[in-house]
Design a protein around this motif. Structure first.
Motif, PDB file in Angstrom:
ATOM      1  N   ASN A 128      -5.633 -10.955 -37.905  1.00 28.99           N
ATOM      2  CA  ASN A 128      -4.953 -10.523 -39.132  1.00 28.99           C
ATOM      3  C   ASN A 128      -3.579 -11.187 -39.228  1.00 28.99           C
ATOM      4  O   ASN A 128      -2.566 -10.550 -39.528  1.00 28.99           O
ATOM      5  N   PHE A 129      -3.563 -12.481 -39.001  1.00 26.53           N
ATOM      6  CA  PHE A 129      -2.336 -13.276 -39.030  1.00 26.53           C
ATOM      7  C   PHE A 129      -1.569 -13.089 -40.329  1.00 26.53           C
ATOM      8  O   PHE A 129      -0.340 -13.005 -40.337  1.00 26.53           O
ATOM      9  N   GLU A 130      -2.272 -12.998 -41.435  1.00 30.11           N
ATOM     10  CA  GLU A 130      -1.633 -12.891 -42.751  1.00 30.11           C
ATOM     11  C   GLU A 130      -0.779 -11.640 -42.888  1.00 30.11           C
ATOM     12  O   GLU A 130       0.088 -11.553 -43.763  1.00 30.11           O
ATOM     13  N   ARG A 131      -0.949 -10.676 -42.012  1.00 36.58           N
ATOM     14  CA  ARG A 131      -0.176  -9.429 -42.084  1.00 36.58           C
ATOM     15  C   ARG A 131       1.168  -9.522 -41.356  1.00 36.58           C
ATOM     16  O   ARG A 131       1.935  -8.566 -41.364  1.00 36.58           O
ATOM     17  N   LEU A 132       1.468 -10.660 -40.749  1.00 36.04           N
ATOM     18  CA  LEU A 132       2.765 -10.823 -40.080  1.00 36.04           C
ATOM     19  C   LEU A 132       3.907 -10.937 -41.079  1.00 36.04           C
ATOM     20  O   LEU A 132       5.051 -10.655 -40.746  1.00 36.04           O
ATOM     21  N   SER A 133       3.601 -11.374 -42.294  1.00 41.48           N
ATOM     22  CA  SER A 133       4.633 -11.535 -43.317  1.00 41.48           C
ATOM     23  C   SER A 133       3.995 -11.448 -44.696  1.00 41.48           C
ATOM     24  O   SER A 133       2.899 -11.984 -44.902  1.00 41.48           O
ATOM     25  N   PRO A 134       4.676 -10.841 -45.673  1.00 46.17           N
ATOM     26  CA  PRO A 134       4.133 -10.785 -47.034  1.00 46.17           C
ATOM     27  C   PRO A 134       3.880 -12.184 -47.615  1.00 46.17           C
ATOM     28  O   PRO A 134       2.962 -12.370 -48.409  1.00 46.17           O
ATOM     29  N   LYS A 135       4.660 -13.180 -47.204  1.00 42.97           N
ATOM     30  CA  LYS A 135       4.485 -14.539 -47.714  1.00 42.97           C
ATOM     31  C   LYS A 135       3.160 -15.154 -47.276  1.00 42.97           C
ATOM     32  O   LYS A 135       2.666 -16.085 -47.889  1.00 42.97           O
ATOM     33  N   LEU A 136       2.583 -14.641 -46.207  1.00 44.39           N
ATOM     34  CA  LEU A 136       1.352 -15.201 -45.659  1.00 44.39           C
ATOM     35  C   LEU A 136       0.098 -14.650 -46.326  1.00 44.39           C
ATOM     36  O   LEU A 136      -0.993 -15.170 -46.113  1.00 44.39           O
ATOM     37  N   ALA A 137       0.238 -13.631 -47.152  1.00 41.77           N
ATOM     38  CA  ALA A 137      -0.923 -12.989 -47.781  1.00 41.77           C
ATOM     39  C   ALA A 137      -1.737 -13.977 -48.607  1.00 41.77           C
ATOM     40  O   ALA A 137      -2.959 -13.854 -48.707  1.00 41.77           O
ATOM     41  N   ALA A 138      -1.082 -14.988 -49.170  1.00 45.47           N
ATOM     42  CA  ALA A 138      -1.781 -15.974 -50.003  1.00 45.47           C
ATOM     43  C   ALA A 138      -2.709 -16.870 -49.176  1.00 45.47           C
ATOM     44  O   ALA A 138      -3.582 -17.534 -49.724  1.00 45.47           O
ATOM     45  N   LEU A 139      -2.560 -16.878 -47.863  1.00 46.16           N
ATOM     46  CA  LEU A 139      -3.390 -17.732 -47.010  1.00 46.16           C
ATOM     47  C   LEU A 139      -4.824 -17.238 -46.891  1.00 46.16           C
ATOM     48  O   LEU A 139      -5.720 -17.990 -46.540  1.00 46.16           O
TER      49      LEU A 139
END
Length: 129
Positions: A108-119
């Motif tokens: 769940n790498f995308e949950r480390l930062s809100p900016k990563l949610a688009a990945l």
């Protein structure tokens, strides 16, 4: 006379049962998630900068008994140790170290930062130092 003796014995029995119940309650241990205490020496194995499989970098650090992960250009996020080599974030990412800290997997790498949610969603990345 027998009534007084029986009544006194009953009261004594009730008090001793109450005391036993209180003793049992005070010795109950409850394990809560995140109650794993990571030794300093263990986290030292992980306190490095890692190159992720998507060409980003992540660095792990410690301040007292708190642990952090920091992606390039992002604020640090706190990690909570849950077992040896495994830390989680309150946002749902999971970091698992292996090979004595030389490698790691981030779920769940995308949950480390809100900016990563688009990945994407449910991203798993691997890294090595």
């Amino acid at each position: 006379m027998k009534t007084w003796a029986a009544g006194g014995a009953l009261i004594a029995l009730l008090f001793s049962a109450s005391a036993l119940a209180e003793d049992n309650l005070s010795s109950v241990r409850v394990s809560a998630p995140g109650s794993y205490k990571m030794p300093r020496a263990e986290f030292r194995e992980y306190s490095y900068r890692y190159e992720l499989s998507n060409d980003m970098h992540i660095r792990f650090s410690q301040s007292r008994q708190r642990y952090y992960a920091e992606l390039d250009g992002e604020p640090a996020i706190e990690l909570i140790p849950v077992s040896p080599g495994v830390l989680v974030t309150t946002t749902g990412s999971r970091v698992e170290f292996s090979a004595m800290g030389a490698a790691l997997t981030i779920y769940n790498f995308e949950r480390l930062s809100p900016k990563l949610a688009a990945l994407g969603k449910d991203l798993t990345l691997v890294a090595a130092r």
